[in-house]
Design a protein around this motif. Structure first.
Motif, PDB file in Angstrom:
ATOM      1  N   CYS A  16      -2.859   4.905  -2.893  1.00 50.26           N
ATOM      2  CA  CYS A  16      -2.387   4.857  -1.501  1.00 50.26           C
ATOM      3  C   CYS A  16      -1.786   3.890  -0.922  1.00 50.26           C
ATOM      4  CB  CYS A  16      -4.022   5.104  -0.827  1.00 50.26           C
ATOM      5  SG  CYS A  16      -3.697   5.490   1.057  1.00 50.26           S
ATOM      6  N   LEU A  17      -2.099   2.631  -1.265  1.00 47.70           N
ATOM      7  CA  LEU A  17      -1.488   1.554  -0.840  1.00 47.70           C
ATOM      8  C   LEU A  17       0.219   1.483  -1.455  1.00 47.70           C
ATOM      9  CD1 LEU A  17      -1.213  -1.237   0.365  1.00 47.70           C
ATOM     10  CD2 LEU A  17      -2.144  -2.281  -1.783  1.00 47.70           C
ATOM     11  N   ALA A  18       0.265   1.697  -3.019  1.00 46.50           N
ATOM     12  CA  ALA A  18       1.789   1.916  -3.118  1.00 46.50           C
ATOM     13  C   ALA A  18       2.456   3.124  -2.577  1.00 46.50           C
ATOM     14  CB  ALA A  18       1.628   2.130  -4.892  1.00 46.50           C
ATOM     15  N   ASP A  19       1.756   4.164  -2.510  1.00 45.33           N
ATOM     16  CA  ASP A  19       2.540   5.351  -1.995  1.00 45.33           C
ATOM     17  C   ASP A  19       3.047   5.047  -0.391  1.00 45.33           C
ATOM     18  OD1 ASP A  19       2.224   6.772  -4.070  1.00 45.33           O
ATOM     19  OD2 ASP A  19       0.722   8.052  -3.276  1.00 45.33           O
ATOM     20  N   SER A  20       2.137   4.303   0.346  1.00 42.92           N
ATOM     21  CA  SER A  20       2.312   3.902   1.701  1.00 42.92           C
ATOM     22  C   SER A  20       3.426   2.863   1.742  1.00 42.92           C
ATOM     23  CB  SER A  20       0.974   3.316   2.141  1.00 42.92           C
ATOM     24  OG  SER A  20       0.005   4.239   2.333  1.00 42.92           O
ATOM     25  N   ILE A  21       3.419   2.011   0.994  1.00 42.36           N
ATOM     26  CA  ILE A  21       4.633   0.915   0.844  1.00 42.36           C
ATOM     27  C   ILE A  21       5.812   1.753   0.661  1.00 42.36           C
ATOM     28  CG2 ILE A  21       5.489  -0.945  -0.018  1.00 42.36           C
ATOM     29  CD1 ILE A  21       2.612  -2.199  -0.300  1.00 42.36           C
ATOM     30  N   VAL A  22       5.855   2.468  -0.275  1.00 43.61           N
ATOM     31  CA  VAL A  22       7.047   3.281  -0.504  1.00 43.61           C
ATOM     32  C   VAL A  22       7.378   4.276   0.428  1.00 43.61           C
ATOM     33  CG1 VAL A  22       8.130   5.021  -2.032  1.00 43.61           C
ATOM     34  CG2 VAL A  22       6.692   3.417  -3.046  1.00 43.61           C
ATOM     35  N   ARG A  23       6.749   5.140   1.200  1.00 42.07           N
ATOM     36  CA  ARG A  23       6.973   5.727   2.332  1.00 42.07           C
ATOM     37  C   ARG A  23       7.564   4.885   3.363  1.00 42.07           C
ATOM     38  NH1 ARG A  23       5.835  11.403   3.055  1.00 42.07           N
ATOM     39  NH2 ARG A  23       5.238  12.163   0.933  1.00 42.07           N
ATOM     40  N   ALA A  24       7.115   3.620   3.576  1.00 42.34           N
ATOM     41  CA  ALA A  24       7.619   2.865   4.461  1.00 42.34           C
ATOM     42  C   ALA A  24       9.042   2.263   4.467  1.00 42.34           C
ATOM     43  CB  ALA A  24       6.787   1.736   4.949  1.00 42.34           C
ATOM     44  N   GLY A  25       9.321   2.572   3.074  1.00 44.11           N
ATOM     45  CA  GLY A  25      10.794   1.998   2.662  1.00 44.11           C
ATOM     46  C   GLY A  25      10.761   0.562   2.459  1.00 44.11           C
ATOM     47  N   VAL A  26       9.708  -0.096   2.013  1.00 43.91           N
ATOM     48  CA  VAL A  26       9.829  -1.479   1.800  1.00 43.91           C
ATOM     49  C   VAL A  26      10.148  -1.771   0.384  1.00 43.91           C
ATOM     50  CG1 VAL A  26       8.197  -3.259   1.487  1.00 43.91           C
ATOM     51  CG2 VAL A  26       8.146  -2.032   3.507  1.00 43.91           C
TER      52      VAL A  26
END
Length: 117
Positions: free
Chosen positions: A76-86
């Protein structure tokens, strides 16, 4: 070497991130909510996208003293950071360290991202 430290909410467990709906597997409402919260927090900071190979150190501060597996919040953390564009994709992470911090009310997740090449 570019480096950023992100202060994020404690991520949901992988056990609560996915939901089975008939034959389909979907991101749960809790997972989608977390991704949106991370995206909003990081968008406000204007963090540019890391494009190289990465070292990521995550310190998880659980919301209480219950037993938790350190590997459950990672997806969930990795997916969220990717989705945020970081970061462009979590396949950029060559070295990923997960540390357990002291419990904090409400929980917290401190993510240190370093571009290594």
């Amino acid at each position: 070497m570019p480096r950023r430290v992100l202060s994020l909410p404690y991520p949901p467990s992988v056990n609560r991130y996915w939901r089975h709906v008939g034959p389909r597997v979907l991101v749960s409402r809790e997972g989608r909510s977390y991704r949106q919260r991370v995206r909003s927090l990081l968008a406000a900071q204007g963090i540019p996208t890391f494009t190289g190979r990465l070292l990521m150190t995550v310190t998880l501060h659980p919301p209480d003293r219950r037993r938790r597996d350190l590997d459950n919040p990672q997806k969930c953390l990795a997916d969220s950071i990717v989705r945020a564009g970081v970061i462009g994709d979590d396949s950029q992470i060559d070295d990923w360290r997960i540390l357990r911090g002291d419990p904090l009310p409400g929980g917290a997740c401190i993510v240190e991202i370093t571009e290594v090449r």
